[in-house]
Design a protein around this motif. Sequence first.
Motif, PDB file in Angstrom:
ATOM      1  N   PRO A 140      60.398   6.927 -25.625  1.00  0.00           N
ATOM      2  CA  PRO A 140      60.003   5.869 -25.979  1.00  0.00           C
ATOM      3  C   PRO A 140      60.691   4.737 -26.659  1.00  0.00           C
ATOM      4  N   PRO A 192      56.005   7.585 -30.627  1.00  0.00           N
ATOM      5  CA  PRO A 192      56.418   9.081 -30.616  1.00  0.00           C
ATOM      6  C   PRO A 192      55.173  10.080 -30.237  1.00  0.00           C
ATOM      7  N   ASN A 193      55.236  11.096 -29.515  1.00  0.00           N
ATOM      8  CA  ASN A 193      54.082  11.887 -29.249  1.00  0.00           C
ATOM      9  C   ASN A 193      53.822  12.715 -30.870  1.00  0.00           C
ATOM     10  N   ARG A 197      56.838   7.326 -23.509  1.00  0.00           N
ATOM     11  CA  ARG A 197      57.136   8.416 -24.366  1.00  0.00           C
ATOM     12  C   ARG A 197      57.148   9.603 -23.459  1.00  0.00           C
ATOM     13  N   SER A 249      61.039   5.489 -33.880  1.00  0.00           N
ATOM     14  CA  SER A 249      60.993   4.309 -32.929  1.00  0.00           C
ATOM     15  C   SER A 249      61.757   3.456 -33.352  1.00  0.00           C
TER      16      SER A 249
END
Length: 693
Positions: free
Chosen positions: A287, A252-253, A283, A83
């Motif tokens: 993202p 983030p996923n 995201r 990120s």
Amino acid sequence: MTIDVPQHILDALTDVDMPRLSPEAMSSEIVRLAGIDVPVYRAGCVIVGSGAAGLRAAVELKRRGDDVAIVSQSAWGGTSACSGSDKQTLHTANTADQGDNYKAMARAIRAGGAMDEDTAYVEAVGSPRMMASLQFLGLRLPQEPLGGTLRYQTDHDEVGRATSCGPRTSRLMVKVLAEEAIRLGIPFYNHATVVKILKEEQGAAGRVCGVLVMKAGHRAEKNLLGLTLFVCNVLVLAAGGPGELYRDSVYPNGCFGSLGLALEAGIELVNLTESQFGIGTRREGFPWNLSGTYMQAIPHIFSLDAEGNEHHFLAGYYRTTQELASNVFRKGYQWPFHSTRMLDFGSSLVDLAIYRETIAGRQVFMDFNRNPLPVPGDLPFSLARLDYDASQYLGNAGAIQEMPIDRLRHMNPLSIELYRRYKIDIAEQPLEFAVNNQHMNGGIMVDTWGRSNLAGCYAIGEAAGTHGVTRPGGAALNAGQVFGTRVAEHISASQKARTPPGADIRIAAEQGMAEISALLRSDSELTVKAVRSEVQARMSDKAGLICDPGNVTDALQEARLLNKRIGEHGITYDRAAEATRAVQWYQMAIASEAVLAALDFFIANGGGSRGARAICDRNGDSLPLSKSGPLEELRFRKEREEHRREQIVVRMSTEGFDIHTRRNRTFDESAKCFFERDWPAWLTGRIYDLETR
């Protein structure tokens, strides 16, 4: 005037390659548990998570001669590695000009309330050491010619303590710490998800004795889930925040954090009512937080309805073009949504307007090839017609170009390069974005050494609930490094992680396996997808930045019913990888109920709007205004002063959740140290307070 930076420098700050992990050592021990041959690993301390905070703790422990291992769901796949923002901020004590005042910095860190005063001072006084050690490892923080660190102002920061390596500051921190961890030979177990904290009896809460893990590399015909046992004396939870909790998220996923895991183990959590929401790209694509120069370039913001019609919706909220443009600019350093900034035509009216457009089913974009359109009936946009703070900043930056894309390119060319890496050219096309959940300020309750109420268990980084209602931008990165170091110091002083334990913990492990087996049910109608959809929709729709008391109570009842169904019927799965997700989504459902229970408790006890959430109330005394008039449906309660001096504590029990408040710990600013008096406490280790837990 333009900033001329060679492409190879931009590339190095944008494309940050991470180091390759060393080959994993295979387990030399197998134990038969519940009819399954389970690989066993032993370490004095197990650190859960491979982000900046966890790596810091691991490096500091290894340097002190302790036995430590890292267990990670996905190396370099978490928030700190993936990120960032236009120039991702690290908030530390000022090391340029006239230096800093640590007590004043601590006051700024805790200014939002509901934060322990001693913790704020720990973060302040520990920040220069943290920054210097990162620089020693190779983190290249920007300097002026005589060696002072370049600084700027960020959100909740009135002094200007922020600095940055560019859009990937936290990833660069992870990189240098990971390289040091690999150099030191710290064992690293990747694709390994901790699913259960194991305890032995000791005192009221017990003591950590290990963790049960699902590890992809250990899946076998007779161990389909890859169950693996890690035996340890000490556990450090550093797995980040609950990124999957909200549908509208910039995490983030796959970021689940460890709140549900901790609650299952009887660990107390704190400040779950406090999160951060702000504008960013979702995201589903790339993202990313849209703070700093993205907003200071003052792009045109618009929405599109289902028929493709464009709406200049901010013109319905602000009275003049100057007011509109100046508040778009302010989102650069007032990035998180804050309820009070909806008042008096402030900058969070931008967030509110975007949020309402999204709720109405419209897509929202920013266009860097257009200046803001005028408010109907007012003068057109002009750099000469901006509020003083915006005009002064852009003038000092030399960002006086005609178009937003040129101002952005001048101030921060990296911000454009970054999106190009993900096939989004903001110089050519508008950028879709929304208001998203970005950070959990609450988490596991810890003391000034990072200890939780469970003996042997520590928490650092976003897993720890050390932040209050608000925090300066970049303070979380600093806190993770400071507490990563302090946790290592405390563990080393305790000597509990010097060598791998030889304990037999089969009874605790089999109990943990039985609980996992009861959860994973092939005959259940509840799927991972169904649980995910229900949890995320409920949190985004009823517990986001705009909260209605009745909706929160309803959401809590729904969350309780979901967890009751899971308890009775379990969750089904199709394959081993989905079994891991089933456990994580059960824990996320627990965390969701805990957040809602804390929020409902807060509201029921007169809790008002603060930080990231506005608590709507038809009798509230705060009323946002728009150009077209009062926004009565968004009338909200003010925060009560007494709530700033306390924190809400949540603990899971057999009856649900036990919730109470505790006072913030204090810090006596008048107290002074005296070398000869205080040195013996350091020499003898009394400063670590080892006897209390």
